[in-house]
Every structure is written in structure tokens, then in C-alpha cells.
Design a protein around this motif. Structure first.
Motif, PDB file in Angstrom:
ATOM      1  N   SER A 173       0.842  -1.193   0.000  1.00 25.65           N
ATOM      2  CA  SER A 173       0.000   0.000   0.000  1.00 25.65           C
ATOM      3  C   SER A 173       0.880   1.246   0.000  1.00 25.65           C
ATOM      4  CB  SER A 173      -0.924   0.012   1.215  1.00 25.65           C
ATOM      5  OG  SER A 173      -0.158   0.020   2.421  1.00 25.65           O
ATOM      6  N   PHE A 174       0.255   2.415  -0.168  1.00 30.08           N
ATOM      7  CA  PHE A 174       0.982   3.684  -0.180  1.00 30.08           C
ATOM      8  C   PHE A 174       1.079   4.267   1.230  1.00 30.08           C
ATOM      9  CE2 PHE A 174      -0.682   3.752  -4.587  1.00 30.08           C
ATOM     10  CZ  PHE A 174       0.502   3.982  -5.274  1.00 30.08           C
ATOM     11  N   ALA A 175       2.228   4.848   1.532  1.00 31.61           N
ATOM     12  CA  ALA A 175       2.334   5.681   2.726  1.00 31.61           C
ATOM     13  C   ALA A 175       1.607   6.997   2.446  1.00 31.61           C
ATOM     14  CB  ALA A 175       3.799   5.946   3.068  1.00 31.61           C
ATOM     15  N   PRO A 176       1.027   7.643   3.466  1.00 28.79           N
ATOM     16  CA  PRO A 176       0.277   8.886   3.234  1.00 28.79           C
ATOM     17  C   PRO A 176       1.085   9.961   2.527  1.00 28.79           C
ATOM     18  CG  PRO A 176      -0.171   8.034   5.432  1.00 28.79           C
ATOM     19  CD  PRO A 176       0.934   7.197   4.868  1.00 28.79           C
ATOM     20  N   ASP A 177       2.363  10.137   2.903  1.00 30.76           N
ATOM     21  CA  ASP A 177       3.145  11.197   2.256  1.00 30.76           C
ATOM     22  C   ASP A 177       3.442  10.868   0.798  1.00 30.76           C
ATOM     23  OD1 ASP A 177       4.855   9.113   2.881  1.00 30.76           O
ATOM     24  OD2 ASP A 177       6.540  10.411   3.411  1.00 30.76           O
ATOM     25  N   ALA A 178       3.480   9.569   0.456  1.00 35.57           N
ATOM     26  CA  ALA A 178       3.681   9.178  -0.940  1.00 35.57           C
ATOM     27  C   ALA A 178       2.466   9.568  -1.785  1.00 35.57           C
ATOM     28  CB  ALA A 178       3.946   7.681  -1.042  1.00 35.57           C
ATOM     29  N   LEU A 179       1.271   9.326  -1.263  1.00 33.38           N
ATOM     30  CA  LEU A 179       0.056   9.703  -1.991  1.00 33.38           C
ATOM     31  C   LEU A 179      -0.051  11.218  -2.133  1.00 33.38           C
ATOM     32  CD1 LEU A 179      -2.928   7.400  -0.915  1.00 33.38           C
ATOM     33  CD2 LEU A 179      -1.873   7.640  -3.169  1.00 33.38           C
ATOM     34  N   ARG A 180       0.335  11.943  -1.085  1.00 31.90           N
ATOM     35  CA  ARG A 180       0.286  13.404  -1.165  1.00 31.90           C
ATOM     36  C   ARG A 180       1.233  13.923  -2.241  1.00 31.90           C
ATOM     37  NH1 ARG A 180      -0.180  13.100   4.559  1.00 31.90           N
ATOM     38  NH2 ARG A 180       2.093  13.325   4.788  1.00 31.90           N
ATOM     39  N   ALA A 181       2.405  13.320  -2.322  1.00 31.11           N
ATOM     40  CA  ALA A 181       3.382  13.739  -3.333  1.00 31.11           C
ATOM     41  C   ALA A 181       2.860  13.475  -4.746  1.00 31.11           C
ATOM     42  CB  ALA A 181       4.709  13.034  -3.111  1.00 31.11           C
ATOM     43  N   LEU A 182       2.223  12.328  -4.933  1.00 32.57           N
ATOM     44  CA  LEU A 182       1.651  12.022  -6.244  1.00 32.57           C
ATOM     45  C   LEU A 182       0.569  13.029  -6.610  1.00 32.57           C
ATOM     46  CD1 LEU A 182       1.346   8.119  -6.089  1.00 32.57           C
ATOM     47  CD2 LEU A 182       2.984   9.458  -7.429  1.00 32.57           C
ATOM     48  N   SER A 183      -0.203  13.472  -5.640  1.00 33.28           N
ATOM     49  CA  SER A 183      -1.307  14.395  -5.903  1.00 33.28           C
ATOM     50  C   SER A 183      -0.830  15.773  -6.331  1.00 33.28           C
ATOM     51  CB  SER A 183      -2.195  14.531  -4.662  1.00 33.28           C
ATOM     52  OG  SER A 183      -2.766  13.281  -4.321  1.00 33.28           O
ATOM     53  N   THR A 184       0.404  16.129  -5.975  1.00 35.43           N
ATOM     54  CA  THR A 184       0.910  17.466  -6.299  1.00 35.43           C
ATOM     55  C   THR A 184       1.887  17.465  -7.474  1.00 35.43           C
ATOM     56  OG1 THR A 184       2.664  17.213  -4.636  1.00 35.43           O
ATOM     57  CG2 THR A 184       0.628  18.291  -3.938  1.00 35.43           C
ATOM     58  N   TYR A 185       2.222  16.286  -7.978  1.00 31.34           N
ATOM     59  CA  TYR A 185       3.162  16.192  -9.086  1.00 31.34           C
ATOM     60  C   TYR A 185       2.443  16.491 -10.408  1.00 31.34           C
ATOM     61  CZ  TYR A 185       6.607  14.025 -12.254  1.00 31.34           C
ATOM     62  OH  TYR A 185       7.504  13.788 -13.258  1.00 31.34           O
ATOM     63  N   ASP A 186       3.137  17.098 -11.363  1.00 27.33           N
ATOM     64  CA  ASP A 186       2.512  17.528 -12.618  1.00 27.33           C
ATOM     65  C   ASP A 186       2.315  16.413 -13.646  1.00 27.33           C
ATOM     66  OD1 ASP A 186       1.855  20.098 -12.138  1.00 27.33           O
ATOM     67  OD2 ASP A 186       3.501  21.008 -13.246  1.00 27.33           O
ATOM     68  N   PHE A 187       3.044  15.331 -13.567  1.00 27.93           N
ATOM     69  CA  PHE A 187       2.929  14.194 -14.479  1.00 27.93           C
ATOM     70  C   PHE A 187       2.972  14.604 -15.946  1.00 27.93           C
ATOM     71  CE2 PHE A 187       1.005  12.372 -10.635  1.00 27.93           C
ATOM     72  CZ  PHE A 187       1.738  11.212 -10.543  1.00 27.93           C
ATOM     73  N   PRO A 188       4.147  14.987 -16.460  1.00 30.31           N
ATOM     74  CA  PRO A 188       4.245  15.288 -17.900  1.00 30.31           C
ATOM     75  C   PRO A 188       3.902  14.087 -18.769  1.00 30.31           C
ATOM     76  CG  PRO A 188       6.425  15.188 -16.872  1.00 30.31           C
ATOM     77  CD  PRO A 188       5.424  15.212 -15.757  1.00 30.31           C
ATOM     78  N   GLY A 189       4.062  12.872 -18.211  1.00 33.36           N
ATOM     79  CA  GLY A 189       3.697  11.670 -18.958  1.00 33.36           C
ATOM     80  C   GLY A 189       2.324  11.135 -18.614  1.00 33.36           C
ATOM     81  N   ASN A 190       1.575  11.874 -17.774  1.00 31.47           N
ATOM     82  CA  ASN A 190       0.199  11.550 -17.420  1.00 31.47           C
ATOM     83  C   ASN A 190       0.046  10.142 -16.838  1.00 31.47           C
ATOM     84  OD1 ASN A 190      -1.399  14.033 -18.198  1.00 31.47           O
ATOM     85  ND2 ASN A 190      -0.237  13.673 -20.068  1.00 31.47           N
ATOM     86  N   VAL A 191      -1.045   9.443 -17.169  1.00 35.53           N
ATOM     87  CA  VAL A 191      -1.347   8.169 -16.508  1.00 35.53           C
ATOM     88  C   VAL A 191      -0.279   7.125 -16.800  1.00 35.53           C
ATOM     89  CG1 VAL A 191      -3.027   6.300 -16.279  1.00 35.53           C
ATOM     90  CG2 VAL A 191      -3.822   8.654 -16.566  1.00 35.53           C
ATOM     91  N   ARG A 192       0.287   7.164 -18.018  1.00 36.70           N
ATOM     92  CA  ARG A 192       1.337   6.188 -18.336  1.00 36.70           C
ATOM     93  C   ARG A 192       2.555   6.405 -17.442  1.00 36.70           C
ATOM     94  NH1 ARG A 192       1.615   6.803 -23.521  1.00 36.70           N
ATOM     95  NH2 ARG A 192       0.289   5.027 -24.020  1.00 36.70           N
TER      96      ARG A 192
END
Length: 461
Positions: A343-362
């Protein structure tokens, strides 16, 4: 007409034919009666609207030019009244503009004069088998079956998919690399009458220019050196189904002309053949490029653009779905982790939520796959994600003189973004991606390993 043909369509199916030329009406009516259908006739817009108010039909087939108006009025009436009735228009030979106008207004499909009976039968069968109300895509469904997310932009995409699935009109899907364009195309097909027929996906940017015509249209034995037997192309393989043209902006101009004719005439000619053959194919195209801009630059034909872009579907980038990123990440993790309980640690999920993802879902999927390999226990920590230093920012952090952002980290981020873009354009064909980037295959493989970029091995060293 065989019993098999009759039984393939509903015995109670009823068709409204609208045309003011008695000989054409008689020919079409005879063809439909032989298919086991009931037929009503109308010779004007007014008569057609009266029939629609009095009876229920499974298909309406109308000429575009009528004594008291245009068939387009009937198309718009059906759309305005929400009759959920497939309507196809008959246009003069070569008059694609009126056909495109009708498709944009809500027509199911079109036929060109003189009407080919084979194409008529294919259209009627497809229309009558199309569900009147395609089921919507659940936001709670599995990511392999639907598009996740509750954001208004994603809800709009799901709604449009459910509506265009009932049509045969060409669809153009635009959006950034990795935003789910092919998934959207497959979902359109999954809800359409063509769902049981072939779905042929073609990466237009990965085919050598000298092979394009034979790959798309097939060839006859002896057409060129090495053609030791007849071979079908993408159009023949997709007959009855859907042809998905990914990265259509990469088609060279010479091939754009030939593709335009195939779409307009619904016929193709194999390399080395003297006769054309009819094909029943729905076209869905996609690209991360701005096609309208490429038209202005003279790199894409305007007439082909209008024929592909009858219905436009825009996939939102992941950064516009920030509130949905935790749910999407959890679904991807559920699929990738298999039988484990990571599973994800809470801070890992928070970091994913704020990242811009230039490659999007892939890119998100690649990050999670890498983190699964790196995590030491049953929890993915922030460090396991290996996000760039600016992952908590909505904009790329500048490199400043005081060293607040390390130059090597910043350069790695830029390099990783460009490699992901090239891999997306070539559907993770590393040899083709290396050519786009101007490096050797070995160099690209080394850099992918160093940056932790994983992808399907589609080519050899």
C-alpha cells in the motif's frame, strides 16, 4: 436473400425511407424488404416529420435534397426530440461537406450516390444492432473497463463517449501523451455496434514511409520484390470494425491524400491491383499534436483534418484531475501488485497528488511499477517513488545559483520527460524512440535504466 441474412436482423425492425425520386425509393425499399425489414416511404421533409410523429422506427434513411427542404432538417428534428433513432443521409457523389455537416448534427452515417447495396446492407445492419441507449461508464469501474475520476472534465469525457458510440462518425481524440487516448477509443468501440468486430490500432509514426501504402491497403502477389502472396492491409483487417489511427499527425502528406480518398469513398485499392474493394470501417484517430496548428503550418491537409475531426474528444491531463490522483493510483497499484498487500504511505500519496505528471497516466503507472520493485516492506514510501525534487510544486522549479535545486536532478527530470514523450509517440518501441531522440539504441537503453524508466521490450538490441 438467405434465411441467415433475414435472421440476423430483428423481424420487427422498421425503416423510414425519405426521397423524392421514385426509382431510388423503389430500389432501396426492395433491398430492405429482402433483408426482412418493414419499410415506410416519404417524399418530403414534411411527410417524413409526420411519419416520425405517428410511428416508431429503428432507422431513418434520407436524401439530403428534398422538394421542401433538406434532409438535415430531419436529422436536427430527431436530435432535438431525443428520439434515439439512427438516421443516415444520402449525399451526392463527392459532396462530403454535406455528409460531414449531417454527421456533426447527429447523423449516424452516410451513403454516397449511386448507393452500393453492399454498403447499404452493412449500414442498416450496424444501425439496427446499435443499442439505443449505450450504458454510461461508471466512475467506480475498474481502470481496464472505464475511465476513473470524478472531476467534471472526466465526467464530460465519459458522457461524450457514451453518445458518440451510437454513431459511425469519425472521432478525433486529442490530448497529451499518456492521457488515455487509446483507452477512450476502445471504450467507444466497446459500447458500439462494432464491439464484436476487429479493433485495429495503428501507430502512424512507427511505419516507414515507403511501406505505408502496402501496410494500410495491402498488396497483390508480385506487386513488388518480396510480395510472394496476396496480403491484406489495415483497412481490410478492420473490415466491419474500427481502425484506430494513433499519432495521425505523423502521416506524410503523400499518404494523407490516399487516406482521404479511402475514407471518402469507403474503398481501397491494394498495391498492384486494378480494382478497388469496398471496406466498412469506422475511423478513430488520435494525436498529442495540435492538428489545427499543423494545418496552418502546411504539414497536415485541411480536407483530411475536417474528415477526421467530425467529433472531437479531448482527454484531460492528469494535473487537471488532482483530486482523483489518489483513487487512480490506488487502482493502478491494485492491478500491478498482484497477490501482495503493498500500500501507499500517506506522504507518498500526497506527493503524487501534487506532481505535474508530464507523462500523465502512463508515467504514473511507470512510477508505481518502479516503486513496487524498490520498496523494502509492504508500504511504498515517498523515497520509493523517486519523484523529481520539484514534485510538490505545480511548476518546474528553476535552477538557481545558490544550489537550492541540484542541476543534475533538474537535468534528469528534463531528460526523463523527453524520453517518455518519445516512447509514448512510438508506443514504447525503443528503436523508433531512439531515432526520434537522435541517440543510439544502446544509449537510450542505458539512460532508461539509469532513470528507472520501464517499458515493454518491443525490439531487440
Amino acid at each position: 436473400m438467405s434465411n441467415e441474412r433475414r435472421l440476423s436482423l430483428s423481424q420487427s425492425a422498421r425503416v423510414l425511407l425519405v426521397d423524392d425520386e421514385p426509382d431510388i425509393l423503389e430500389l432501396l425499399e426492395l433491398a430492405l424488404l429482402r433483408m426482412g425489414l418493414e419499410v415506410d416511404r416519404a417524399d418530403s421533409v414534411g411527410a417524413a416529420l409526420a411519419c416520425l410523429n405517428e410511428a416508431r422506427y429503428d432507422l431513418c434513411l434520407t436524401d439530403m435534397r428534398l422538394p421542401d427542404g433538406e434532409g438535415l432538417q430531419i436529422v436536427r428534428h430527431i436530435a432535438a426530440q431525443n428520439l434515439e433513432l439512427p438516421i443516415a443521409v444520402i449525399t451526392a457523389h463527392g459532396n462530403m461537406e454535406s455528409a460531414i455537416t449531417a454527421l456533426k448534427a447527429g447523423a449516424f452515417d452516410y451513403l454516397s450516390k449511386p448507393v452500393a447495396l453492399e454498403q447499404l446492407r452493412a449500414l442498416v445492419k450496424s444501425a439496427i444492432q446499435t443499442p439505443k441507449s449505450a450504458p454510461g461508464l461508471s466512475a467506480q469501474g475498474d481502470d481496464a473497463q472505464g475511465l476513473l475520476g470524478h472531476a467534471p472534465a472526466m465526467q464530460k469525457v465519459r458522457d461524450l463517449i457514451s453518445r458518440v458510440a451510437r454513431s459511425q462518425a469519425p472521432v478525433h481524440i486529442c490530448g497529451e501523451s499518456g492521457s488515455g487516448k487509446e483507452l477512450a477509443a476502445r471504450l467507444i468501440v466497446a459500447q458500439s455496434a462494432r464491439r464484436e468486430h476487429p479493433f485495429i490500432a495503428v501507430n502512424c509514426g512507427a511505419i516507414p514511409e515507403n511501406l505505408m501504402e502496402s501496410e494500410f491497403f495491402g498488396y497483390r502477389k508480385g506487386a513488388f520484390t518480396g510480395a510472394d502472396s496476396d496480403r491484406d492491409g489495415f483497412f481490410q483487417s478492420a473490415h466491419g470494425g474500427t481502425l484506430f489511427l494513433d499519432e495521425v499527425a505523423d502521416l506524410p502528406l503523400a499518404m494523407q491524400v490516399k487516406l482521404l480518398r479511402a475514407i471518402q469513398e469507403k474503398k481501397v485499392r491494394k498495391v498492384g491491383a486494378t480494382q478497388e474493394e469496398a471496406v466498412d470501417v469506422r475511423i478513430i484517430s488520435a494525436t498529442h499534436n495540435d492538428l489545427a496548428r499543423r494545418v496552418q503550418e502546411g504539414k497536415f491537409r485541411q480536407d483530411l483534418y475536417y474528415r477526421l475531426n467530425v467529433i472531437n474528444l479531448t482527454m484531460p491531463p492528469l494535473r487537471e484531475l488532482r483530486d482523483d490522483i489518489p483513487e487512480i493510483a490506488q487502482r493502478l497499484l491494485l492491478r500491478l501488485r498482484g497477490a501482495s498487500n503493498v500500500s501507499f504511505a500517506p506522504d507518498a500519496l500526497r506527493a503524487l497528488s501534487t506532481y505535474d505528471f508530464p507523462g500523465n497516466v502512463r508515467e504514473l503507472e511507470n512510477i508505481i511499477e518502479r516503486a513496487l520493485a524498490l520498496c523494502d516492506d509492504a508500504t511504498i514510501q515517498l523515497a520509493d517513488l523517486q519523484l523529481p525534487p520539484d514534485a510538490g510544486s505545480t511548476q518546474a522549479a528553476p535552477v538557481v545559483a545558490d544550489g537550492s535545486v541540484a542541476l543534475p536532478d533538474y537535468l534528469d527530470q528534463v531528460e526523463r520527460t523527453e524520453i517518455l514523450k518519445a516512447l509514448d509517440r512510438t508506443r514504447f518501441n525503443r528503436t523508433a524512440a531512439a531515432r526520434l531522440l537522435g541517440v543510439t539504441f544502446r544509449t537510450l537503453r542505458y539512460r532508461m535504466e539509469r532513470l528507472g524508466i520501464k517499458g515493454a521490450d518491443k525490439d531487440e538490441d
